[in-house]
Design an enzyme around this catalytic site. Sequence first.
Site, PDB file in Angstrom:
ATOM      1  N   PRO A 223       0.817  -1.211   0.000  1.00  0.00           N
ATOM      2  CA  PRO A 223       0.000   0.000   0.000  1.00  0.00           C
ATOM      3  C   PRO A 223       0.853   1.265   0.000  1.00  0.00           C
ATOM      4  O   PRO A 223       1.902   1.298   0.640  1.00  0.00           O
ATOM      5  CB  PRO A 223      -0.791  -0.091   1.304  1.00  0.00           C
ATOM      6  CG  PRO A 223      -0.707  -1.496   1.731  1.00  0.00           C
ATOM      7  CD  PRO A 223       0.522  -2.076   1.138  1.00  0.00           C
ATOM      8  N   GLY A 224       0.419   2.244  -0.716  1.00  0.00           N
ATOM      9  CA  GLY A 224       1.075   3.545  -0.668  1.00  0.00           C
ATOM     10  C   GLY A 224       2.328   3.674  -1.497  1.00  0.00           C
ATOM     11  O   GLY A 224       3.029   4.664  -1.423  1.00  0.00           O
ATOM     12  N   THR A 225       2.610   2.682  -2.333  1.00  0.00           N
ATOM     13  CA  THR A 225       3.828   2.756  -3.120  1.00  0.00           C
ATOM     14  C   THR A 225       3.612   3.467  -4.451  1.00  0.00           C
ATOM     15  O   THR A 225       4.544   3.615  -5.225  1.00  0.00           O
ATOM     16  CB  THR A 225       4.399   1.357  -3.393  1.00  0.00           C
ATOM     17  OG1 THR A 225       3.326   0.498  -3.761  1.00  0.00           O
ATOM     18  CG2 THR A 225       5.082   0.802  -2.165  1.00  0.00           C
ATOM     19  N   GLY A 226       2.382   3.878  -4.712  1.00  0.00           N
ATOM     20  CA  GLY A 226       2.144   4.671  -5.916  1.00  0.00           C
ATOM     21  C   GLY A 226       1.515   3.906  -7.062  1.00  0.00           C
ATOM     22  O   GLY A 226       1.632   4.314  -8.214  1.00  0.00           O
ATOM     23  N   THR A 228      -1.780   3.463  -7.783  1.00  0.00           N
ATOM     24  CA  THR A 228      -2.831   4.260  -8.391  1.00  0.00           C
ATOM     25  C   THR A 228      -2.231   5.428  -9.165  1.00  0.00           C
ATOM     26  O   THR A 228      -2.640   5.732 -10.286  1.00  0.00           O
ATOM     27  CB  THR A 228      -3.777   4.772  -7.291  1.00  0.00           C
ATOM     28  OG1 THR A 228      -4.173   3.672  -6.486  1.00  0.00           O
ATOM     29  CG2 THR A 228      -4.986   5.438  -7.875  1.00  0.00           C
ATOM     30  N   HIS A 445      24.068  -9.749   8.063  1.00  0.00           N
ATOM     31  CA  HIS A 445      23.288 -10.984   8.110  1.00  0.00           C
ATOM     32  C   HIS A 445      22.850 -11.400   6.703  1.00  0.00           C
ATOM     33  O   HIS A 445      23.090 -12.532   6.272  1.00  0.00           O
ATOM     34  CB  HIS A 445      22.073 -10.757   9.015  1.00  0.00           C
ATOM     35  CG  HIS A 445      21.153 -11.917   9.120  1.00  0.00           C
ATOM     36  ND1 HIS A 445      21.093 -12.720  10.242  1.00  0.00           N
ATOM     37  CD2 HIS A 445      20.242 -12.436   8.251  1.00  0.00           C
ATOM     38  CE1 HIS A 445      20.190 -13.660  10.054  1.00  0.00           C
ATOM     39  NE2 HIS A 445      19.653 -13.508   8.846  1.00  0.00           N
ATOM     40  N   GLU A 446      22.260 -10.471   5.994  1.00  0.00           N
ATOM     41  CA  GLU A 446      21.767 -10.821   4.659  1.00  0.00           C
ATOM     42  C   GLU A 446      22.918 -11.156   3.717  1.00  0.00           C
ATOM     43  O   GLU A 446      22.822 -12.088   2.912  1.00  0.00           O
ATOM     44  CB  GLU A 446      20.917  -9.683   4.076  1.00  0.00           C
ATOM     45  CG  GLU A 446      19.621  -9.394   4.837  1.00  0.00           C
ATOM     46  CD  GLU A 446      18.721 -10.610   4.983  1.00  0.00           C
ATOM     47  OE1 GLU A 446      18.753 -11.505   4.105  1.00  0.00           O
ATOM     48  OE2 GLU A 446      17.990 -10.683   5.985  1.00  0.00           O
TER      49      GLU A 446
HETATM   50  P1  ADP Z   1      -1.215   2.917  -3.831  1.00  0.00           P
HETATM   51  O1  ADP Z   1      -2.270   2.998  -4.867  1.00  0.00           O
HETATM   52  O2  ADP Z   1      -0.034   2.099  -4.246  1.00  0.00           O
HETATM   53  O3  ADP Z   1      -1.711   2.492  -2.511  1.00  0.00           O
HETATM   54  P2  ADP Z   1      -1.117   5.710  -4.293  1.00  0.00           P
HETATM   55  O4  ADP Z   1      -0.765   5.713  -5.725  1.00  0.00           O
HETATM   56  O5  ADP Z   1      -2.532   5.938  -3.950  1.00  0.00           O
HETATM   57  O6  ADP Z   1      -0.621   4.381  -3.613  1.00  0.00           O
HETATM   58  O7  ADP Z   1      -0.185   6.766  -3.563  1.00  0.00           O
HETATM   59  C1  ADP Z   1      -0.695   7.668  -2.633  1.00  0.00           C
HETATM   60  C2  ADP Z   1       0.066   8.964  -2.706  1.00  0.00           C
HETATM   61  O8  ADP Z   1       1.389   8.799  -2.253  1.00  0.00           O
HETATM   62  C3  ADP Z   1       0.192   9.499  -4.098  1.00  0.00           C
HETATM   63  O9  ADP Z   1      -0.884  10.284  -4.441  1.00  0.00           O
HETATM   64  C4  ADP Z   1       1.486  10.294  -4.034  1.00  0.00           C
HETATM   65  O10 ADP Z   1       1.263  11.570  -3.536  1.00  0.00           O
HETATM   66  C5  ADP Z   1       2.293   9.534  -3.039  1.00  0.00           C
HETATM   67  N1  ADP Z   1       3.205   8.600  -3.678  1.00  0.00           N
HETATM   68  C6  ADP Z   1       3.192   7.267  -3.545  1.00  0.00           C
HETATM   69  N2  ADP Z   1       4.172   6.701  -4.251  1.00  0.00           N
HETATM   70  C7  ADP Z   1       4.819   7.693  -4.873  1.00  0.00           C
HETATM   71  C8  ADP Z   1       5.933   7.746  -5.765  1.00  0.00           C
HETATM   72  N3  ADP Z   1       6.569   6.624  -6.154  1.00  0.00           N
HETATM   73  N4  ADP Z   1       6.341   8.937  -6.218  1.00  0.00           N
HETATM   74  C9  ADP Z   1       5.696  10.053  -5.838  1.00  0.00           C
HETATM   75  N5  ADP Z   1       4.652  10.073  -5.014  1.00  0.00           N
HETATM   76  C10 ADP Z   1       4.206   8.919  -4.505  1.00  0.00           C
HETATM   77 ZN    ZN Z   2      18.305 -14.573   7.812  1.00  0.00          ZN
HETATM   78 MG    MG Z   3      -4.262   2.764  -4.590  1.00  0.00          MG
END
Ligand code: ADP
Ligand code: ZN
Ligand code: MG
Length: 627
Positions: A223-226, A228, A445-446
């Site tokens: 989640p939150g990696t961008g 969308t 370790h890794e």
């Molecule tokens: P996901 O859909 O993977 O959960 P989102 O695309 O909704 O995450 O990301 C949420 C917000 O976080 C985006 O609107 C942006 O502001 C920020 N964000 C996340 N990943 C990135 C990235 N790789 N580069 C720039 N901003 C990012």
């Molecule tokens: Zn290990």
């Molecule tokens: Mg999303």
Amino acid sequence: MKPRFSQRIQFSLAYALVVVLLLSLLQSWLLAPRSVEIPYSKFLELLRTDRIEKVALTEREIRGMAKPGALPAPPAQPGDRLRQWLGPEEEVRVFAVTRIPGVDEQRLVAELETHKVEFAGRIETTFWKDLLFGWVIPLGIMVAIWMFLMRRVGGGPTQALSFGRSKHKIYDRKELKTTFNDVAGVDEAKAELVEIVDFLKNPKKYQRLGGRIPKGVLVVGPPGTGKTLLARAVAGEADVPFFTLSGSEFVEMFVGVGAARVRDLFEQAKDKAPCIVFIDELDAIGKTRAGASGFVGGHDEREQTLNQLLAEMDGFDSSKGVIIMAATNRPEVLDQALLRPGRFDRQVVVDKPEVRGREAILRLHSRAVVLAPGVDLAVIAARTPGFAGADLANIVNEAALLAARKEKPSVEMADFEEAIDRVVAGLEKKSRVLSDKERDIVAHHEMGHALVATSVAHADPVHKVTIIPRGVAALGMTYQLPTEDRFLLTRSEIEDRIAVMLGGRVAEELVYGEVSTGAHNDLERATELARLMVTKYGMSERLGLATYGERAPLFLRGAGGGGERDYSDATARAIDEEVRAILDRTQDRVRGLLTAKKAVLVHAAAELKRVETLDGEPLKRLLAGES
Ligand code: ADP
Ligand code: ZN
Ligand code: MG
């Protein structure tokens, strides 16, 4: 909202129907012979003076035709002028009489007979009345209700009433300003998606040699990696419409609504090709059908929606330029049918960013932020392993808010520090921040695992090492890539596996002179393997070929714990000793290996700590002791 094609057709059909009905009513009213209403006494008078030609009797009414000149002129009515214009006016000879309830039928008939009036009974045909009350009014009401609903759609909270019709909220055809410039730190994913953009821009180029453009692209990552954001950026880069729909919106009250939405979505998308259909949170609908739980209704709904999605994906042709993207952070729960070639046959992995990526994301999000001269984003990036893009965006924002509250002219390093603490507290250990010392240990370790894997003869090659925390327990990870599918393992292969598992701990011990708790999981797995060697695979001279286990029949095992041991206490002790011996022996071997390569280990670990993730050529060179 522009009404779509089929909606427009529905509207015009409804209007046409209403108009036709009105016209036919008007016509019947205009062209029907005019009549006058006369009182019963007048009727009797006319009858007795032989001025009636014929009558028709119904239960409530007598209609009849009088002889010329018998009837008074009817009162003026609206529409008279129109009637005159339509044709020459005829004398009104038709009359209607309301019958007196309880009047003697026999006498009336007898009287009609004596006056030689032609008469007939007639079942009251209330054709026009029937039409009016049976059709026109109900239909009018229905049309009114329907138009009312149509108006609510698109604007209202009454989603359920729309029954899967298109809605603003769902099909977000935004002015897409998002481009790849708005996404940082996920270069691999970006590189793969650039290709998708190109598919959308020049489909011909790829089809020239008979290739098939992929239909579905699944974006996978925490989640939150961008994810969308990336999907939007693809649409923005390709400059095509973007239909988006979140899997969670399919969870509706009514079975069938989700399926209808999917159908509608694809119908619209086909009209607008080339375009991107983006299904966010695919796991909400795409869960494995077999394992799905929950109450029956919800399950049915999801299954129908999923089936519809599969059907739609099969039913269209990607050469038209519709590409389906979907995002999920739980690819493992997805139904296999979705991942089959011809559906979501491409997967793009979006990982949590490593240190340079984090710095880029921080830089991107602080574009609009006034930074004090002392702010070093690289330092902030180094302090936040395991943070996703959304967390980093959050940090920048928090820092800006904190500085503003303190009425500073710019955002200072201290604000960032405080923001990190806040965000970390908010994350509630979802991702941990490691101290410098801890990261040092994890790196060694890794690298210990990785170095052993490259040094022994039978281990799968290492393709990636990372110290970015992932998942619940792992602080770091060494990924080995099997060179082929394995169904059989030889004894030396198992021994080498155990060696790789012990590599992490031995490396810590070599470098720090003591061990940490970090190897807990490794030891568990190593012990398990060693025990299998002894008790199941017959790979121990001391215990021979016999297998040792529980005596309970196979089908009873597992659920209720084990059955009875089928071996003696002496054997149990022997097994334990043998397992221990295998582990000790392997540890000695690993210790020898790593001692010989300690310099390589230390150097590679330092590099890993710096960049956080190593793979490909650089990793290979480091492990080989070059550079
Ligand atoms: P996901 O859909 O993977 O959960 P989102 O695309 O909704 O995450 O990301 C949420 C917000 O976080 C985006 O609107 C942006 O502001 C920020 N964000 C996340 N990943 C990135 C990235 N790789 N580069 C720039 N901003 C990012
Ligand atoms: Zn290990
Ligand atoms: Mg999303």
